[in-house]
Motif scaffolding. Sequence first.
Motif, PDB file in Angstrom:
ATOM      1  N   TRP A 184      44.873   9.068  37.669  1.00  0.00           N
ATOM      2  CA  TRP A 184      45.242   7.939  38.524  1.00  0.00           C
ATOM      3  C   TRP A 184      44.421   7.921  39.809  1.00  0.00           C
ATOM      4  O   TRP A 184      43.967   6.864  40.267  1.00  0.00           O
ATOM      5  N   ALA A 185      44.223   9.102  40.400  1.00  0.00           N
ATOM      6  CA  ALA A 185      43.612   9.176  41.727  1.00  0.00           C
ATOM      7  C   ALA A 185      42.097   8.994  41.714  1.00  0.00           C
ATOM      8  O   ALA A 185      41.539   8.375  42.627  1.00  0.00           O
ATOM      9  N   ILE A 186      41.421   9.538  40.693  1.00  0.00           N
ATOM     10  CA  ILE A 186      39.956   9.506  40.720  1.00  0.00           C
ATOM     11  C   ILE A 186      39.348   8.828  39.489  1.00  0.00           C
ATOM     12  O   ILE A 186      38.130   8.896  39.291  1.00  0.00           O
ATOM     13  N   ASP A 187      40.204   8.192  38.671  1.00  0.00           N
ATOM     14  CA  ASP A 187      39.718   7.499  37.466  1.00  0.00           C
ATOM     15  C   ASP A 187      38.927   8.424  36.557  1.00  0.00           C
ATOM     16  O   ASP A 187      37.912   8.039  35.968  1.00  0.00           O
ATOM     17  N   SER A 188      39.382   9.652  36.449  1.00  0.00           N
ATOM     18  CA  SER A 188      38.734  10.659  35.611  1.00  0.00           C
ATOM     19  C   SER A 188      39.757  11.741  35.315  1.00  0.00           C
ATOM     20  O   SER A 188      40.768  11.860  36.025  1.00  0.00           O
ATOM     21  N   ASP A 189      39.507  12.532  34.291  1.00  0.00           N
ATOM     22  CA  ASP A 189      40.397  13.661  34.024  1.00  0.00           C
ATOM     23  C   ASP A 189      39.725  14.986  34.381  1.00  0.00           C
ATOM     24  O   ASP A 189      40.108  16.045  33.897  1.00  0.00           O
ATOM     25  N   ASP A 190      38.714  14.930  35.254  1.00  0.00           N
ATOM     26  CA  ASP A 190      37.973  16.121  35.652  1.00  0.00           C
ATOM     27  C   ASP A 190      38.750  16.862  36.740  1.00  0.00           C
ATOM     28  O   ASP A 190      38.600  16.598  37.936  1.00  0.00           O
ATOM     29  N   TYR A 191      39.564  17.786  36.307  1.00  0.00           N
ATOM     30  CA  TYR A 191      40.465  18.533  37.205  1.00  0.00           C
ATOM     31  C   TYR A 191      39.691  19.281  38.282  1.00  0.00           C
ATOM     32  O   TYR A 191      40.012  19.197  39.472  1.00  0.00           O
ATOM     33  N   LEU A 192      38.676  20.013  37.882  1.00  0.00           N
ATOM     34  CA  LEU A 192      37.917  20.807  38.839  1.00  0.00           C
ATOM     35  C   LEU A 192      37.217  19.913  39.864  1.00  0.00           C
ATOM     36  O   LEU A 192      37.224  20.215  41.065  1.00  0.00           O
ATOM     37  N   ALA A 193      36.640  18.815  39.405  1.00  0.00           N
ATOM     38  CA  ALA A 193      35.959  17.893  40.316  1.00  0.00           C
ATOM     39  C   ALA A 193      36.933  17.303  41.326  1.00  0.00           C
ATOM     40  O   ALA A 193      36.586  17.093  42.497  1.00  0.00           O
ATOM     41  N   ALA A 194      38.169  17.041  40.888  1.00  0.00           N
ATOM     42  CA  ALA A 194      39.178  16.475  41.786  1.00  0.00           C
ATOM     43  C   ALA A 194      39.520  17.445  42.917  1.00  0.00           C
ATOM     44  O   ALA A 194      39.625  17.051  44.082  1.00  0.00           O
ATOM     45  N   LEU A 195      39.689  18.725  42.582  1.00  0.00           N
ATOM     46  CA  LEU A 195      39.984  19.717  43.613  1.00  0.00           C
ATOM     47  C   LEU A 195      38.807  19.899  44.565  1.00  0.00           C
ATOM     48  O   LEU A 195      38.982  20.003  45.789  1.00  0.00           O
ATOM     49  N   LYS A 196      37.604  19.927  44.010  1.00  0.00           N
ATOM     50  CA  LYS A 196      36.416  20.062  44.858  1.00  0.00           C
ATOM     51  C   LYS A 196      36.255  18.864  45.784  1.00  0.00           C
ATOM     52  O   LYS A 196      35.832  19.012  46.941  1.00  0.00           O
ATOM     53  N   ASN A 197      36.614  17.687  45.291  1.00  0.00           N
ATOM     54  CA  ASN A 197      36.522  16.485  46.125  1.00  0.00           C
ATOM     55  C   ASN A 197      37.492  16.570  47.300  1.00  0.00           C
ATOM     56  O   ASN A 197      37.180  16.096  48.403  1.00  0.00           O
ATOM     57  N   GLU A 198      38.675  17.149  47.087  1.00  0.00           N
ATOM     58  CA  GLU A 198      39.614  17.346  48.190  1.00  0.00           C
ATOM     59  C   GLU A 198      38.958  18.169  49.299  1.00  0.00           C
ATOM     60  O   GLU A 198      39.040  17.821  50.481  1.00  0.00           O
ATOM     61  N   ILE A 199      38.331  19.267  48.920  1.00  0.00           N
ATOM     62  CA  ILE A 199      37.689  20.137  49.912  1.00  0.00           C
ATOM     63  C   ILE A 199      36.573  19.390  50.634  1.00  0.00           C
ATOM     64  O   ILE A 199      36.455  19.455  51.867  1.00  0.00           O
ATOM     65  N   THR A 200      35.775  18.660  49.868  1.00  0.00           N
ATOM     66  CA  THR A 200      34.665  17.897  50.452  1.00  0.00           C
ATOM     67  C   THR A 200      35.162  16.881  51.470  1.00  0.00           C
ATOM     68  O   THR A 200      34.610  16.746  52.571  1.00  0.00           O
ATOM     69  N   MET A 201      36.236  16.163  51.121  1.00  0.00           N
ATOM     70  CA  MET A 201      36.768  15.133  52.017  1.00  0.00           C
ATOM     71  C   MET A 201      37.389  15.746  53.276  1.00  0.00           C
ATOM     72  O   MET A 201      37.236  15.221  54.377  1.00  0.00           O
ATOM     73  N   VAL A 202      38.093  16.854  53.118  1.00  0.00           N
ATOM     74  CA  VAL A 202      38.675  17.523  54.281  1.00  0.00           C
ATOM     75  C   VAL A 202      37.562  18.019  55.203  1.00  0.00           C
ATOM     76  O   VAL A 202      37.636  17.880  56.427  1.00  0.00           O
ATOM     77  N   ALA A 203      36.526  18.594  54.603  1.00  0.00           N
ATOM     78  CA  ALA A 203      35.390  19.073  55.401  1.00  0.00           C
ATOM     79  C   ALA A 203      34.773  17.934  56.204  1.00  0.00           C
ATOM     80  O   ALA A 203      34.429  18.098  57.385  1.00  0.00           O
ATOM     81  N   LEU A 204      34.656  16.778  55.590  1.00  0.00           N
ATOM     82  CA  LEU A 204      34.097  15.614  56.264  1.00  0.00           C
ATOM     83  C   LEU A 204      35.001  15.162  57.414  1.00  0.00           C
ATOM     84  O   LEU A 204      34.525  14.902  58.531  1.00  0.00           O
ATOM     85  N   LEU A 205      36.298  15.085  57.152  1.00  0.00           N
ATOM     86  CA  LEU A 205      37.238  14.603  58.166  1.00  0.00           C
ATOM     87  C   LEU A 205      37.429  15.590  59.315  1.00  0.00           C
ATOM     88  O   LEU A 205      37.694  15.186  60.451  1.00  0.00           O
ATOM     89  N   LYS A 206      37.301  16.877  59.010  1.00  0.00           N
ATOM     90  CA  LYS A 206      37.533  17.911  60.024  1.00  0.00           C
ATOM     91  C   LYS A 206      36.228  18.441  60.625  1.00  0.00           C
ATOM     92  O   LYS A 206      36.263  19.339  61.476  1.00  0.00           O
ATOM     93  N   ASN A 207      35.106  17.895  60.171  1.00  0.00           N
ATOM     94  CA  ASN A 207      33.794  18.309  60.683  1.00  0.00           C
ATOM     95  C   ASN A 207      33.574  19.818  60.532  1.00  0.00           C
ATOM     96  O   ASN A 207      33.155  20.508  61.468  1.00  0.00           O
ATOM     97  N   GLN A 208      33.868  20.324  59.344  1.00  0.00           N
ATOM     98  CA  GLN A 208      33.659  21.727  59.025  1.00  0.00           C
ATOM     99  C   GLN A 208      32.901  21.825  57.703  1.00  0.00           C
ATOM    100  O   GLN A 208      32.801  20.848  56.954  1.00  0.00           O
ATOM    101  N   SER A 209      32.396  22.998  57.404  1.00  0.00           N
ATOM    102  CA  SER A 209      31.649  23.170  56.165  1.00  0.00           C
ATOM    103  C   SER A 209      32.599  23.283  54.976  1.00  0.00           C
ATOM    104  O   SER A 209      33.784  23.615  55.143  1.00  0.00           O
ATOM    105  N   TYR A 210      32.073  23.035  53.805  1.00  0.00           N
ATOM    106  CA  TYR A 210      32.852  23.148  52.564  1.00  0.00           C
ATOM    107  C   TYR A 210      33.438  24.555  52.439  1.00  0.00           C
ATOM    108  O   TYR A 210      34.623  24.723  52.148  1.00  0.00           O
ATOM    109  N   SER A 211      32.623  25.569  52.661  1.00  0.00           N
ATOM    110  CA  SER A 211      33.073  26.954  52.491  1.00  0.00           C
ATOM    111  C   SER A 211      34.141  27.322  53.515  1.00  0.00           C
ATOM    112  O   SER A 211      35.092  28.053  53.199  1.00  0.00           O
ATOM    113  N   GLU A 212      34.006  26.825  54.747  1.00  0.00           N
ATOM    114  CA  GLU A 212      35.015  27.094  55.772  1.00  0.00           C
ATOM    115  C   GLU A 212      36.354  26.491  55.380  1.00  0.00           C
ATOM    116  O   GLU A 212      37.403  27.142  55.492  1.00  0.00           O
TER     117      GLU A 212
END
Length: 227
Positions: A184-212
């Motif tokens: 429903w959320a990402i129009d895909s059933d790619d579970y791993l990609a969905a979790l990674k996208n969460e990290i990517t978006m948080v990093a963008l919003l919080k101005n921090q690196s993916y690994s941080e």
Amino acid sequence: MHDAHYHYSKEINTLQNEYGISGICNVANEKEFELVQQKHLFYSFGVHPWNASLDTLNSMFPLLKKAPIIGEIGMDSVWCDVDLKIQKEVFEKQLQFAQALNKPVILHTKGQEKTILELIRKYPNTYVVHWYGCMDYVKEYDEVVSYFTIGLSIGKEEEVTHLVKQISMDKLLMESDGIEAVKWAIDSDDYLAALKNEITMVALLKNQSYSEVESILDHNFSKLIKK
């Protein structure tokens, strides 16, 4: 990486094992309880508002006593038509139970954010708000709950994006809510990609690196499950 709230599927279980993803599997009935016991999964258990009845609650108390975390529980006036008086009674009894046994609680708040906020203020505890989807009461919830799981719709739903902007990093957790929610959320059933996208978006919003971001979120999850 972790998934602080998901509904079981063979696909998720396989991917979690393959990639070393820790999680909290939501359990809603005896059949699911038996499944997580067989799979040795860390889990939460509660009477969901969609299934709220006093008979159901009474029959589930033995499983509630065994559960390390209570949930997801709460109230819902958007996606179900169960009488709100019944929902409230079943919800409050579980809040009382969780507080008495010092068990953390995962909250479902759809459309009933104000009422739920009033109730959890009565029963101080470790609360995890699951996929908060409301522009209101964010500050008030932040004052009384320990964690918020990030809905997969971050960047797509204004409410989820707003939440992440407002809440400090030490109170955020990742979640998928299961394969159907991923679709429903990402129009895909790619579970791993969905979790990674969460990290990517948080990093963008919080101005921090993916690994941080990944490291902080995983640290938060470790603190929760140690409770």
